[in-house]
Every structure is written in structure tokens, then in C-alpha cells.
Design an enzyme around this catalytic site. Structure first.
Site, PDB file in Angstrom:
ATOM      1  N   ASP A   1      14.263  20.794  13.967  1.00  0.00           N
ATOM      2  CA  ASP A   1      14.839  19.650  14.672  1.00  0.00           C
ATOM      3  C   ASP A   1      14.434  19.715  16.133  1.00  0.00           C
ATOM      4  O   ASP A   1      14.309  20.813  16.680  1.00  0.00           O
ATOM      5  CB  ASP A   1      16.368  19.767  14.590  1.00  0.00           C
ATOM      6  CG  ASP A   1      17.055  18.457  14.292  1.00  0.00           C
ATOM      7  OD1 ASP A   1      16.424  17.584  13.674  1.00  0.00           O
ATOM      8  OD2 ASP A   1      18.231  18.318  14.671  1.00  0.00           O
TER       9      ASP A   1
ATOM     10  N   TYR B   1      15.016  19.736  20.158  1.00  0.00           N
ATOM     11  CA  TYR B   1      16.156  20.086  21.015  1.00  0.00           C
ATOM     12  C   TYR B   1      16.919  18.809  21.348  1.00  0.00           C
ATOM     13  O   TYR B   1      16.325  17.744  21.549  1.00  0.00           O
ATOM     14  CB  TYR B   1      15.675  20.736  22.304  1.00  0.00           C
ATOM     15  CG  TYR B   1      14.973  22.065  22.118  1.00  0.00           C
ATOM     16  CD1 TYR B   1      15.607  23.140  21.499  1.00  0.00           C
ATOM     17  CD2 TYR B   1      13.671  22.251  22.582  1.00  0.00           C
ATOM     18  CE1 TYR B   1      14.963  24.363  21.349  1.00  0.00           C
ATOM     19  CE2 TYR B   1      13.023  23.469  22.432  1.00  0.00           C
ATOM     20  CZ  TYR B   1      13.672  24.526  21.816  1.00  0.00           C
ATOM     21  OH  TYR B   1      13.031  25.728  21.665  1.00  0.00           O
TER      22      TYR B   1
ATOM     23  N   PHE C   1       9.817  23.946  19.280  1.00  0.00           N
ATOM     24  CA  PHE C   1      10.188  25.103  20.104  1.00  0.00           C
ATOM     25  C   PHE C   1       9.809  24.952  21.580  1.00  0.00           C
ATOM     26  O   PHE C   1      10.153  25.803  22.391  1.00  0.00           O
ATOM     27  CB  PHE C   1       9.567  26.402  19.553  1.00  0.00           C
ATOM     28  CG  PHE C   1      10.038  26.764  18.180  1.00  0.00           C
ATOM     29  CD1 PHE C   1      11.321  27.256  17.988  1.00  0.00           C
ATOM     30  CD2 PHE C   1       9.211  26.611  17.076  1.00  0.00           C
ATOM     31  CE1 PHE C   1      11.770  27.600  16.710  1.00  0.00           C
ATOM     32  CE2 PHE C   1       9.655  26.936  15.800  1.00  0.00           C
ATOM     33  CZ  PHE C   1      10.925  27.434  15.605  1.00  0.00           C
TER      34      PHE C   1
ATOM     35  N   HIS D   1      13.946  33.721  11.449  1.00  0.00           N
ATOM     36  CA  HIS D   1      13.889  32.734  12.532  1.00  0.00           C
ATOM     37  C   HIS D   1      14.067  33.445  13.874  1.00  0.00           C
ATOM     38  O   HIS D   1      14.762  34.461  13.957  1.00  0.00           O
ATOM     39  CB  HIS D   1      14.999  31.699  12.340  1.00  0.00           C
ATOM     40  CG  HIS D   1      14.834  30.468  13.141  1.00  0.00           C
ATOM     41  ND1 HIS D   1      15.281  30.365  14.447  1.00  0.00           N
ATOM     42  CD2 HIS D   1      14.253  29.275  12.847  1.00  0.00           C
ATOM     43  CE1 HIS D   1      14.993  29.167  14.903  1.00  0.00           C
ATOM     44  NE2 HIS D   1      14.369  28.476  13.956  1.00  0.00           N
TER      45      HIS D   1
END
Length: 221
Positions: A63, A65, A76, A185
Site C-alpha cells: 500500500d 504511505y 517503500f 517484511h
């Protein structure tokens, strides 16, 4: 939402699908009625900054931010001057330990994209302050198609699957044609349990690319 010509050649049929037309309507309405991220002109940044013919590495996020000024269309990645989110901090820690470089000051991963790193979120838009708010509207179907298209049309690509969500995409990738690297992750919860640090994905990716006669990625920012 505009996408570069080289990508459009492979994705144009998908843009004509009924689900994508419904998705486009949803996104337009969402941006008209509320604050959404990334900015509308950066929704396809991951594609527009990484030419299809140049793809060497694919990093899959979930998703964008959802904080103000953070998302820039690359998984990221955050804009210059924005504090590094926890997952990005851990990505940089592993990067620096793996290939022995100084920790980047900028969180903008555009230089990676321009070298052939596709920083692909499964969902490309989000409403401010509401993680996952644009999930299950069609983005996942579209980005699954993207991953499958890369697997089918390209050769010797490194897929970095970080965390359970990304690892589920493994079924879309031909492991005989590409290198798939999996780990936990980089979020603190996973990383602090020992599922992230030490995966050495950055050096492993570069060794693989070099073995296939491709220029490695300069991970410095």
C-alpha cells in the site's frame, strides 16, 4: 493517470477491461472527494521511472504511505525531506550491512527505479490516514497482471518478495526464468523477530544480474 508508451504496449488491453474502467471511476471520485496519495500525477510513477525493457529487479509492496507528503508512487519510497518510515529504515540498515555503504540520507528511491528497479505497490492509491482504504477496488488485479506480464515477457529478473503478502505473488512468477528471493517484511515487527536482517537480497540480486551479463544495481542514493 498516464503511463509511458513502452508500458502501454503491454498493458493497453488491461486498461480496456471492465474492472479497470470501474477502478478508474473509483479513483477519480476518491481524489475529487478526499485527500488521497500519491498525487494523481504520480500514481504510475513506478512504471514511468522504470522502462519496461530495462526491468532488472521487482520489489513488491502492499500500500502507498498514507501520511501527508510521503508517497511518491514508488513502493517503500518517500520524498526528500520526509522522515524515513520504519520499514524504510530497516531496508537501509540491511542494505548498508549487506554491501557496506553509508546509510542513505534521502528516502527517495527514484535512482533505483531509473536503473531498472520496479518498486511496485499492489495497491497504487490510498486515502489520507486510512491504510488499505483503496484495497479490493481492482488495483490488485491490475498489479497481478503486471507481475505476470513481466514474468512472461522478460528474462532473468530478480523478484524480491518481502513479507507474507508479497510472497503470495510467487505463484505469478516463472521461477525457471527468474530469481525469486523471499524473506520477512522489513517492518519492525517482522525484522525484530529475525525474519528480515541478514537476507542479503541486495548483493544476491547483483550477483545474479552479473551472472546473466547485466549491469548490477548501484544501490547508493
Amino acid at each position: 493517470m498516464t503511463i509511458s508508451k513502452d508500458w502501454n504496449e503491454f498493458l493497453s488491453t488491461e486498461f480496456k477491461q471492465r474492472y479497470f474502467k470501474s477502478l478508474s471511476t473509483f479513483v477519480q471520485k476518491a481524489y475529487d472527494q478526499s485527500v488521497c496519495f500519491p498525487p494523481k500525477n504520480q500514481i504510475f510513477n513506478a512504471f514511468n521511472l522504470c522502462a519496461f525493457q530495462n526491468i532488472k529487479v521487482v520489489i513488491i509492496g502492499q500500500d502507498p504511505y498514507h501520511g501527508k507528503g510521503q508517497a511518491n508512487g514508488l513502493a517503500f519510497s518517500v520524498n526528500d525531506g520526509i522522515a524515513h518510515p520504519p520499514s524504510l529504515i530497516n531496508i537501509f540498515k540491511e542494505l548498508c550491512n549487506d554491501i557496506d555503504i553509508r546509510c542513505p540520507k534521502s528516502g527517495d528511491l527514484s535512482p533505483w527505479a531509473s536503473q531498472g528497479v520496479l518498486l511496485l505497490n499492489a495497491t497504487l492509491t490510498v486515502r489520507e490516514g486510512e491504510a488499505g482504504s483503496h484495497q479490493k477496488q481492482g488495483w490488485e488485479q491490475f498489479t497481478d497482471f503486471v507481475i505476470q506480464t513481466i514474468s512472461n515477457e522478460c528474462a532473468d529478473v530478480v523478484f524480491l518478495l518481502w513479507g507474507g503478502y508479497a510472497r503470495k505473488k510467487k505463484k505469478l512468477i516463472d521461477s525457471k526464468k527468474h530469481l525469486i528471493l523471499e524473506s520477512g517484511h522489513p517492518s519492525p515487527l517482522s525484522a525484530n523477530r529475525g525474519y528480515w536482517f541478514g537476507n542479503q537480497h541486495f548483493s544476491k540480486a547483483n550477483r545474479y544480474l552479473a551472472s546473466k551479463g547485466k549491469n548490477p544495481i548501484d544501490w547508493n542514493l
